[in-house]
Design an enzyme around this catalytic site. Structure first.
Site, short mmCIF file in Angstrom:
data_model
loop_
_atom_site.label_atom_id
_atom_site.label_comp_id
_atom_site.label_asym_id
_atom_site.label_seq_id
_atom_site.Cartn_x
_atom_site.Cartn_y
_atom_site.Cartn_z
N LYS A 174 0.69 -1.14 0.49
CA LYS A 174 -0.13 -0.13 -0.26
C LYS A 174 0.78 0.46 0.37
CE LYS A 174 -2.01 2.82 3.13
NZ LYS A 174 -1.63 3.91 1.79
N GLU A 250 10.13 0.37 11.13
CA GLU A 250 11.16 1.50 10.96
C GLU A 250 10.38 2.76 10.42
OE1 GLU A 250 13.00 4.17 9.22
OE2 GLU A 250 12.95 3.09 7.52
N CYS A 284 13.55 9.62 7.81
CA CYS A 284 13.75 9.65 9.21
C CYS A 284 14.92 9.85 9.69
CB CYS A 284 13.34 8.46 9.30
SG CYS A 284 13.72 6.89 7.98
N GLU A 381 10.05 15.33 15.70
CA GLU A 381 10.29 14.84 14.94
C GLU A 381 9.88 16.41 13.35
OE1 GLU A 381 9.65 11.69 12.08
OE2 GLU A 381 11.21 11.62 11.96
P1 ADP Z 1 3.03 10.56 7.96
O1 ADP Z 1 1.84 10.73 8.88
O2 ADP Z 1 4.31 11.11 7.86
O3 ADP Z 1 2.55 11.03 7.21
P2 ADP Z 1 2.00 8.21 8.45
O4 ADP Z 1 3.25 7.11 9.17
O5 ADP Z 1 1.29 8.41 9.37
O6 ADP Z 1 2.88 9.13 7.67
O7 ADP Z 1 2.04 7.11 6.69
C1 ADP Z 1 2.62 6.51 6.39
C2 ADP Z 1 1.81 4.93 6.06
O8 ADP Z 1 1.07 4.95 6.62
C3 ADP Z 1 1.31 5.59 4.48
O9 ADP Z 1 0.76 4.68 3.84
C4 ADP Z 1 -0.30 5.84 4.76
O10 ADP Z 1 -1.03 5.44 4.21
C5 ADP Z 1 -0.11 4.91 6.52
N1 ADP Z 1 -0.79 4.29 7.10
C6 ADP Z 1 -1.17 5.72 7.64
N2 ADP Z 1 -2.48 5.65 9.01
C7 ADP Z 1 -2.55 4.44 8.86
C8 ADP Z 1 -3.81 3.01 9.91
N3 ADP Z 1 -4.00 3.64 10.42
N4 ADP Z 1 -2.64 1.28 9.20
C9 ADP Z 1 -2.52 1.26 8.18
N5 ADP Z 1 -1.31 2.65 7.77
C10 ADP Z 1 -2.01 3.22 7.59
#
Ligand code: ADP
Length: 477
Positions: A174, A250, A284, A381
């Protein structure tokens, strides 16, 4: 406007739902493409296809040399499309064009590197007694679910996918909703052209809360890999714990470079340029803090100020640009808020602190001095082109400040004294420590965090173990 599709079971398909994701170029704020947002049904379909492919044993039973050959074909296909794929990645992510093209080459290198391990997944024989022959086998988990961030959409996908594939798993990926285009089109095309049997690699994008959560909660997903924020990582770890499946995580960082009094200041400046200004600091393991000895603080700050002045801000496809935009308006506002809060807390701006007055999500190269360890900008961060400089007098104090955050992804030390370098490296809490440079690693070097930055290790030979489970077989003779 170009419409993109998901890659499920060897075909490009739309979501069964009607919601769409508009993808914006961070340098122009223009929508460059759209893709239907995958929902739970789409994710379930992709997982079902992956399960069928896994259970067909097409990859599991493939001769290891053939599996390696298939992986090298993926690598070749990725190299062929690096220019066109890179151009699209540059548009959707905003990073430098050269860096965008390099992601495809880097991805190819991951497939080449891990193709070399397909015939080295070796078990052991274990002496039990002379009536029993006992041995171990490493076997894939089945369906592996990967949730990918937007900062390295292609490299990070390849980092986990190449490992998972070499181990024999089927994978559902995804991509992040902010950057799904190059992955679902060019990357999927490379996989397709290489002749990967249908269902082994599926790429489905949607919002994290819906598509991501559907992937982590699907009962047929036997292993999860996630790269992203600590906050989301914890949600994913809960989802994995709910079903008692393993997760590779990670997470974020607040990595500090400790500058000893004898440091080569030019090396510090060069490392700062790549460490915090490349990819607008959205890495990161970025060098987001610098802890500099008081005796050289003024000299370091003068040179850092010169560096900031020399940095050319602009879109990733423009010649000579050093600093590209951050990913979104939301991210830009977040960086702006940190900049404001830092000044309010008493930090001094050596450079920057503001958004750039032009279209696009550009933020100035920002360096704040007189930062104290308890300030928000020293703890959280930021994920922007923002360096917080702290100072110290005593070496132990520097180590304490460096280690005094919830994170532990990377750390660095700058000194000409090898003895001090190794002693300092031993005391810094970080999965990787850089000496007199930043980002020294390669595909072959293990990468991961201490503390809340996660506990898994990706890259290197041992990473493949995260995609394998161990079976013991005992034969009564
Ligand atoms: P950022 O906050 O830096 O945008 P995230 O860590 O929220 O990054 O997102 C990284 C990935 O995790 C993306 O592919 C996002 O769609 C996915 N993601 C965000 N929330 C969820 C969730 N509750 N369950 C699974 N995947 C998620």
């Amino acid at each position: 406007m170009k419409k993109y599709q998901h890659y499920i079971n060897g075909e490009w398909v739309d979501s069964t739902g009607s919601e769409t994701i508009a993808v914006v170029n961070p340098a122009t704020e223009e929508v460059i493409g759209e893709i239907s947002a995958a929902n739970k049904d789409d994710i379930d379909q992709a997982v079902a296809a992956a399960k069928v492919a896994y259970e067909s044993r097409v990859l599991v039973d493939m001769n290891p040399m053939e599996r390696a050959k298939l992986m090298r074909s993926i690598a070749d296909e990725l190299r062929k499309i690096s220019k066109d794929g890179g151009a699209l990645l540059c548009e959707e992510n905003g990073k430098l064009l050269a860096a965008s093209e390099y992601e495809f080459l880097d991805a190819a290198n991951y497939f080449d590197y891990y193709s070399g391990l397909t015939d080295k997944i070796e078990g052991q024989t274990i002496p039990v007694n002379n009536q029993v022959m006992d041995y171990t086998l490493y076997e894939p988990y089945g369906v592996s679910g990967h949730i990918v961030p937007w900062n390295f959409p292609i490299s990070m996908l390849a980092r986990s996918l190449a490992c998972s594939f070499a181990a024999g798993n089927s994978t559902v990926i995804k991509p992040a909703e902010l950057t799904p285009l190059a992955t679902t089109s060019f990357f999927a095309q490379a996989v397709h052209n290489a002749g990967v049997p249908k269902g082994l690699i599926n790429i489905v994008t949607g919002y994290g809360i819906e598509a991501g959560a559907a992937l982590t909660s699907n009962l047929d997903v036997a292993q999860i890999t996630f790269t992203g924020s600590v906050k989301t990582g914890k949600i994913i770890l809960h989802a994995a714990a709910e079903r008692a499946v393993p997760a590779v995580v990670e997470l974020g960082g607040k990595s500090a470079a400790v500058i000893l009094p004898d440091a080569d200041i030019d090396k510090v400046v060069n490392a700062t340029k790549v460490g915090i200004f490349s990819q607008a600091g959205q890495i990161c393991s970025a060098m987001s803090r610098m802890i500099v000895h008081k005796s050289i603080k003024d000299e370091v700050l003068d040179k850092l100020s010169e560096l900031a002045k020399s940095i050319k801000v602009g879109p990733g496809n423009e010649e000579g640009v050093d600093l590209t935009p951050v990913i979104s308006e939301e991210q830009l506002q977040k960086v702006e808020n940190y900049a404001r809060s830092g000044l309010q807390a008493g930090a001094t701006a050596i450079s920057g602190g503001n958004r750039v007055d032009r279209k696009g999500y550009f933020f100035e190269p920002t360096i704040y001095a007189d930062v104290r360890p308890d300030m928000t900008i020293a703890q959280e961060e930021i994920f922007g082109p923002f360096l917080s400089v702290l100072d110290y007098e005593d070496h132990e104090e520097a180590i304490h400040i460096a280690n005094d955050t919830d994170y532990g992804l990377a750390a660095g030390v700058f000194t000409k004294d090898v003895d001090m370098a190794t002693k300092t490296a031993a005391k810094l809490n970080g999965g990787q420590v850089y000496v007199n440079s930043w980002f020294t690693g390669s595909i072959a070097t293990p990468f991961g965090g201490y503390k809340q930055s996660g506990y898994s290790r990706e890259k290197g030979q041992q990473a493949i173990k995260s995609y394998l489970q161990l079976k013991n077989v005992g034969i009564q003779l």
